[in-house]
Design an enzyme around this catalytic site. Sequence first.
Site, PDB file in Angstrom:
ATOM      1  CB  SER A 156      -0.855   0.001   1.272  1.00 48.85           C
ATOM      2  OG  SER A 156      -1.431   1.277   1.471  1.00 48.85           O
ATOM      3  CE1 TYR A 175      -3.681  -2.131   4.894  1.00 49.08           C
ATOM      4  CE2 TYR A 175      -2.958   0.091   4.351  1.00 49.08           C
ATOM      5  CZ  TYR A 175      -3.481  -1.131   3.960  1.00 49.08           C
ATOM      6  OH  TYR A 175      -3.791  -1.360   2.643  1.00 49.08           O
TER       7      TYR A 175
HETATM    8  P1  NAI Z   1     -11.486  -6.307  -0.084  1.00 43.47           P
HETATM    9  O1  NAI Z   1     -11.963  -6.138   1.305  1.00 43.47           O
HETATM   10  O2  NAI Z   1     -12.367  -5.933  -1.209  1.00 43.47           O
HETATM   11  O3  NAI Z   1     -11.000  -7.813  -0.320  1.00 43.47           O
HETATM   12  C1  NAI Z   1     -10.197  -8.490   0.582  1.00 43.47           C
HETATM   13  C2  NAI Z   1     -10.484  -9.980   0.469  1.00 43.47           C
HETATM   14  O4  NAI Z   1      -9.579 -10.646   1.351  1.00 43.47           O
HETATM   15  C3  NAI Z   1     -11.899 -10.362   0.897  1.00 43.47           C
HETATM   16  O5  NAI Z   1     -12.522 -11.185  -0.078  1.00 43.47           O
HETATM   17  C4  NAI Z   1     -11.698 -11.118   2.203  1.00 43.47           C
HETATM   18  O6  NAI Z   1     -12.645 -12.166   2.420  1.00 43.47           O
HETATM   19  C5  NAI Z   1     -10.297 -11.678   2.017  1.00 43.47           C
HETATM   20  N1  NAI Z   1      -9.668 -11.999   3.278  1.00 43.47           N
HETATM   21  C6  NAI Z   1      -9.735 -11.291   4.426  1.00 43.47           C
HETATM   22  N2  NAI Z   1      -9.083 -11.934   5.402  1.00 43.47           N
HETATM   23  C7  NAI Z   1      -8.584 -13.058   4.852  1.00 43.47           C
HETATM   24  C8  NAI Z   1      -7.819 -14.139   5.349  1.00 43.47           C
HETATM   25  N3  NAI Z   1      -7.452 -14.205   6.644  1.00 43.47           N
HETATM   26  N4  NAI Z   1      -7.492 -15.143   4.512  1.00 43.47           N
HETATM   27  C9  NAI Z   1      -7.870 -15.102   3.213  1.00 43.47           C
HETATM   28  N5  NAI Z   1      -8.600 -14.122   2.686  1.00 43.47           N
HETATM   29  C10 NAI Z   1      -8.948 -13.107   3.495  1.00 43.47           C
HETATM   30  O7  NAI Z   1     -10.115  -5.476  -0.125  1.00 43.47           O
HETATM   31  P2  NAI Z   1      -9.241  -4.858  -1.325  1.00 43.47           P
HETATM   32  O8  NAI Z   1      -9.391  -3.405  -1.255  1.00 43.47           O
HETATM   33  O9  NAI Z   1      -9.503  -5.557  -2.584  1.00 43.47           O
HETATM   34  O10 NAI Z   1      -7.777  -5.176  -0.788  1.00 43.47           O
HETATM   35  C11 NAI Z   1      -6.888  -6.099  -1.382  1.00 43.47           C
HETATM   36  C12 NAI Z   1      -5.480  -5.740  -0.969  1.00 43.47           C
HETATM   37  O11 NAI Z   1      -5.151  -4.434  -1.446  1.00 43.47           O
HETATM   38  C13 NAI Z   1      -5.255  -5.683   0.555  1.00 43.47           C
HETATM   39  O12 NAI Z   1      -3.997  -6.261   0.848  1.00 43.47           O
HETATM   40  C14 NAI Z   1      -5.240  -4.199   0.875  1.00 43.47           C
HETATM   41  O13 NAI Z   1      -4.479  -3.897   2.018  1.00 43.47           O
HETATM   42  C15 NAI Z   1      -4.599  -3.652  -0.405  1.00 43.47           C
HETATM   43  N6  NAI Z   1      -4.858  -2.251  -0.641  1.00 43.47           N
HETATM   44  C16 NAI Z   1      -6.129  -1.809  -0.935  1.00 43.47           C
HETATM   45  C17 NAI Z   1      -6.349  -0.464  -1.167  1.00 43.47           C
HETATM   46  C18 NAI Z   1      -7.709   0.066  -1.502  1.00 43.47           C
HETATM   47  O14 NAI Z   1      -7.860   1.307  -1.608  1.00 43.47           O
HETATM   48  N7  NAI Z   1      -8.736  -0.769  -1.694  1.00 43.47           N
HETATM   49  C19 NAI Z   1      -5.253   0.528  -1.091  1.00 43.47           C
HETATM   50  C20 NAI Z   1      -3.961  -0.050  -0.807  1.00 43.47           C
HETATM   51  C21 NAI Z   1      -3.790  -1.391  -0.592  1.00 43.47           C
END
Ligand code: NAI
Length: 281
Positions: free
Chosen positions: A160, A173
Amino acid sequence: MNTVKVISRIPNCSMREYYENKVALVTGAASGIGLALCEALLAMNAKVVVMADLNREKLSGEWDRLHSEYPGRVFPVQADVTRQKDVEEMIRKGAECGDGRLDLLFNNAGLGLAKAFDETTDADWDFAFRINFYGALHAIRAVLPIMRAQGGGHIANTASGIGFIPMAYQSMYSATKAALIGLTGSLRYELWDENIRFSAIIPGTVATPIWQGNVPKDAITPAESAHGILKGVAANERIVIITDADRAGARDIYLPEAASAIDELLLDIARRRRSGNIGAL
Ligand code: NAI
């Protein structure tokens, strides 16, 4: 004068060619950026896409949808990346779906972990590192023997912008994502000569459920983020940065001339978050 030797990138390989016929595993695949990565990989003719996620219900719904569009090419694996055994089993099953191969691993699962430092416990910190750092580390350990045996692979770890621009009220984070950037950068050169590539992903501010309904107005879509990620990974970029805002942050954060402006910006965010808007950007 010291000169920097330019090391070779992947020559003459288009983005689509890079993913064609590859076996890919994506964690956090049932939502947001992970789901968009799976969709884009399938559209670019990846041979097999393994969708791994903790949320069984969401995973099964999204898998159903993609499976009907791409029958026989997409597989679901339920796994909790905070549990090492689950991660090892996930990699084993993923390689099984790919007939022994796993070319691309996207360590994407992660949580936002917003909390005032005073309210965090050691148990919170332990969980934070297990979800945002050790999940990726254990997956890397488990996949390396497979990638070595097949002669190479590519591991993309989703960090991130907050990994290099640490924000108040997100100490867990910031620390976990900074650690992930460090791990990725170090392994990139440790394993380069074995043809195992590493890229850190800075996906931008992306409109996903991670924002719990408070999506910032400048957010990009998951599909836009996934496209940028796959483009940067195909080009074997060290740090794949999708948005201009994150690019500016990465450039300025250690620049002495920008120190006052950065302090002002981050202090303003801290104060706004303290006054109740914890998700404020
Ligand atoms: P999201 O919340 O849409 O998706 C995250 C997914 O990870 C969900 O399907 C959830 O069920 C799964 N998950 C959660 N805990 C888990 C575990 N213990 N084991 C396996 N799966 C698990 O989030 P998003 O935004 O798509 O995030 C994806 C990555 O991108 C993350 O690492 C986040 O930190 C990073 N990120 C996101 C940003 C944003 O603005 N959306 C910005 C910077 C980084």
